[in-house]
Design an enzyme around this catalytic site. Sequence first.
Site, PDB file in Angstrom:
ATOM      1  N   ASP A 281      15.077   2.006  -8.719  1.00  0.00           N
ATOM      2  CA  ASP A 281      14.794   1.487  -7.275  1.00  0.00           C
ATOM      3  C   ASP A 281      15.163   2.795  -6.374  1.00  0.00           C
ATOM      4  O   ASP A 281      16.149   3.207  -6.294  1.00  0.00           O
ATOM      5  CB  ASP A 281      16.062   0.537  -7.094  1.00  0.00           C
ATOM      6  CG  ASP A 281      16.029   0.047  -5.702  1.00  0.00           C
ATOM      7  OD1 ASP A 281      15.442   0.745  -4.768  1.00  0.00           O
ATOM      8  OD2 ASP A 281      16.917  -1.054  -5.397  1.00  0.00           O
TER       9      ASP A 281
ATOM     10  N   ARG B 114       1.366  -3.476  13.105  1.00  0.00           N
ATOM     11  CA  ARG B 114       1.884  -2.489  12.178  1.00  0.00           C
ATOM     12  C   ARG B 114       2.858  -1.775  12.831  1.00  0.00           C
ATOM     13  O   ARG B 114       3.071  -0.233  12.381  1.00  0.00           O
ATOM     14  CB  ARG B 114       0.836  -1.835  11.325  1.00  0.00           C
ATOM     15  CG  ARG B 114      -0.465  -2.506  10.279  1.00  0.00           C
ATOM     16  CD  ARG B 114       0.615  -3.087   9.431  1.00  0.00           C
ATOM     17  NE  ARG B 114      -0.418  -3.631   8.453  1.00  0.00           N
ATOM     18  CZ  ARG B 114      -0.743  -4.808   8.741  1.00  0.00           C
ATOM     19  NH1 ARG B 114      -0.344  -5.708   9.624  1.00  0.00           N
ATOM     20  NH2 ARG B 114      -1.899  -5.609   7.851  1.00  0.00           N
TER      21      ARG B 114
ATOM     22  N   TYR C 227       5.655  -0.302  10.306  1.00  0.00           N
ATOM     23  CA  TYR C 227       5.043   0.482   9.276  1.00  0.00           C
ATOM     24  C   TYR C 227       4.413   1.780   9.415  1.00  0.00           C
ATOM     25  O   TYR C 227       4.511   2.850   9.088  1.00  0.00           O
ATOM     26  CB  TYR C 227       3.864  -0.567   8.759  1.00  0.00           C
ATOM     27  CG  TYR C 227       3.077   0.122   7.267  1.00  0.00           C
ATOM     28  CD1 TYR C 227       3.605   0.351   6.186  1.00  0.00           C
ATOM     29  CD2 TYR C 227       1.757   0.510   7.660  1.00  0.00           C
ATOM     30  CE1 TYR C 227       2.923   0.714   5.210  1.00  0.00           C
ATOM     31  CE2 TYR C 227       0.839   0.965   6.272  1.00  0.00           C
ATOM     32  CZ  TYR C 227       1.597   1.017   5.351  1.00  0.00           C
ATOM     33  OH  TYR C 227       1.036   1.574   4.122  1.00  0.00           O
TER      34      TYR C 227
ATOM     35  N   LYS D  46       5.096   5.621   8.373  1.00  0.00           N
ATOM     36  CA  LYS D  46       4.195   6.423   7.492  1.00  0.00           C
ATOM     37  C   LYS D  46       3.616   7.726   8.561  1.00  0.00           C
ATOM     38  O   LYS D  46       3.237   8.717   7.745  1.00  0.00           O
ATOM     39  CB  LYS D  46       2.966   5.560   7.435  1.00  0.00           C
ATOM     40  CG  LYS D  46       3.064   4.557   6.374  1.00  0.00           C
ATOM     41  CD  LYS D  46       3.381   4.834   4.877  1.00  0.00           C
ATOM     42  CE  LYS D  46       3.545   3.955   4.033  1.00  0.00           C
ATOM     43  NZ  LYS D  46       4.013   4.620   2.689  1.00  0.00           N
TER      44      LYS D  46
ATOM     45  N   THR E  18      -4.806  -4.163  -3.901  1.00  0.00           N
ATOM     46  CA  THR E  18      -3.539  -4.135  -4.784  1.00  0.00           C
ATOM     47  C   THR E  18      -2.849  -5.386  -4.629  1.00  0.00           C
ATOM     48  O   THR E  18      -3.017  -6.145  -3.880  1.00  0.00           O
ATOM     49  CB  THR E  18      -2.446  -2.908  -4.328  1.00  0.00           C
ATOM     50  OG1 THR E  18      -1.907  -3.348  -3.015  1.00  0.00           O
ATOM     51  CG2 THR E  18      -3.101  -1.460  -4.173  1.00  0.00           C
ATOM     52  N   PRO E  19      -1.809  -5.737  -5.493  1.00  0.00           N
ATOM     53  CA  PRO E  19      -1.063  -7.074  -5.627  1.00  0.00           C
ATOM     54  C   PRO E  19      -0.328  -7.040  -4.503  1.00  0.00           C
ATOM     55  O   PRO E  19      -0.321  -8.266  -3.995  1.00  0.00           O
ATOM     56  CB  PRO E  19      -0.155  -6.657  -6.913  1.00  0.00           C
ATOM     57  CG  PRO E  19      -0.824  -5.724  -7.964  1.00  0.00           C
ATOM     58  CD  PRO E  19      -1.667  -4.524  -6.957  1.00  0.00           C
ATOM     59  N   SER E  20       0.223  -5.897  -3.678  1.00  0.00           N
ATOM     60  CA  SER E  20       0.692  -6.456  -2.537  1.00  0.00           C
ATOM     61  C   SER E  20      -0.130  -6.622  -1.363  1.00  0.00           C
ATOM     62  O   SER E  20       0.154  -7.557  -0.495  1.00  0.00           O
ATOM     63  CB  SER E  20       1.730  -4.963  -2.113  1.00  0.00           C
ATOM     64  OG  SER E  20       1.000  -4.034  -1.713  1.00  0.00           O
TER      65      SER E  20
ATOM     66  N   ARG F 109       0.030 -10.240   0.923  1.00  0.00           N
ATOM     67  CA  ARG F 109       0.065 -10.006   2.216  1.00  0.00           C
ATOM     68  C   ARG F 109      -1.166 -11.085   2.879  1.00  0.00           C
ATOM     69  O   ARG F 109      -1.048 -12.080   3.549  1.00  0.00           O
ATOM     70  CB  ARG F 109      -0.289  -9.033   2.846  1.00  0.00           C
ATOM     71  CG  ARG F 109       0.772  -7.964   2.728  1.00  0.00           C
ATOM     72  CD  ARG F 109       0.909  -6.784   3.785  1.00  0.00           C
ATOM     73  NE  ARG F 109      -0.132  -6.136   3.778  1.00  0.00           N
ATOM     74  CZ  ARG F 109      -0.328  -5.071   2.674  1.00  0.00           C
ATOM     75  NH1 ARG F 109       0.679  -5.090   1.959  1.00  0.00           N
ATOM     76  NH2 ARG F 109      -1.296  -4.144   2.866  1.00  0.00           N
TER      77      ARG F 109
ATOM     78  N   ARG G 104     -12.434  -3.977   8.699  1.00  0.00           N
ATOM     79  CA  ARG G 104     -11.666  -2.821   9.418  1.00  0.00           C
ATOM     80  C   ARG G 104     -12.055  -1.334   8.551  1.00  0.00           C
ATOM     81  O   ARG G 104     -11.811  -0.522   8.845  1.00  0.00           O
ATOM     82  CB  ARG G 104     -10.202  -2.805   9.737  1.00  0.00           C
ATOM     83  CG  ARG G 104      -9.198  -2.911   8.491  1.00  0.00           C
ATOM     84  CD  ARG G 104      -7.771  -3.084   9.065  1.00  0.00           C
ATOM     85  NE  ARG G 104      -6.974  -2.597   7.590  1.00  0.00           N
ATOM     86  CZ  ARG G 104      -5.626  -2.584   7.915  1.00  0.00           C
ATOM     87  NH1 ARG G 104      -5.382  -3.052   8.681  1.00  0.00           N
ATOM     88  NH2 ARG G 104      -5.039  -2.135   6.599  1.00  0.00           N
TER      89      ARG G 104
END
Length: 245
Positions: free
Chosen positions: A58, A144, A147, A151, A182-184, A188, A205
């Site tokens: 983690d 975002r 986020y 980033k 991706t899985p994430s 979402r 986009r």
Amino acid sequence: MRLKNKTALVTAAGQGIGRASALALAAEGAQVVATDVDAALLKKAYEGVDNVTTAVLDVTDKAAIGRVIGGMPRIDVLFNCAGIVNNGSILQATDEEWEFAFNLNVRAQFWAIQAALPRMLEAGGGSIINMSSVCGSLKGLPSRFIYGATKAAVVGLTKSVAADYVRQGIRCNCIAPGTVDTPSLAGRINSYADPVQARKDFVARQPMGRLAQPEEIAPIIVYLGSDESVFATGQVFAVDGGMMI
Ligand code: NAD
């Protein structure tokens, strides 16, 4: 074999971009320590794969980062991939979300670099690759706020490390992917009231008219981890399907 004799650590390597990158590094001859918070994902992803050992990690646990990196025989490549996406504008953001996202997306990179760098310096060099995003580092995207802020912070962190150690064989770069399937991302998309429309909006986009696959991001990690990129440091490498044209 572009990474023969190199040892690499990848965070969030259980699935998505981290997994594709760990597999690509291993296929190029690196000894890879693939880490993730989710032990089951690691088992599924790497059972029977050559050159890869796994460790549950983690990245919000500083002591655990120290233990895993300290337990490696050497570390030539560090790919800080772990991160989380937050939706929402500044007026929707909470202190708790801000804190969680900055811990995972930024502070964890600070900790991992702090743990790996003395080993790299001792060995005379190393390549650090941090996960940023087109969002925040190169372009503001709607909804975002947190986020994007995290980033963008990754870019400053990356350039600062690059500047301090440029004469000591250390290179530090970050990558800025566009939207990757991706899985994430799937999670979402499925959280929207109309997931079909949500996927269309994500695709819209992307100027190429499609999302990236994780395997299309992994080659930049191989390049930056290998000596092919020996003259590149302190940069943001966009692999964005044309978002920044
Ligand atoms: P993903 O969901 O496919 O994988 C995320 C992984 O992170 C999972 O395996 C999860 O178990 C692991 N993880 C979660 N919390 C963790 C923690 N505390 N410590 C260690 N591992 C943890 O994600 P992805 O889409 O491949 O994203 C990986 C990185 O790429 C993130 O930093 C993300 O911001 C960035 N990114 C993704 C996209 C995209 O469109 N998917 C675009 C640009 C940047």
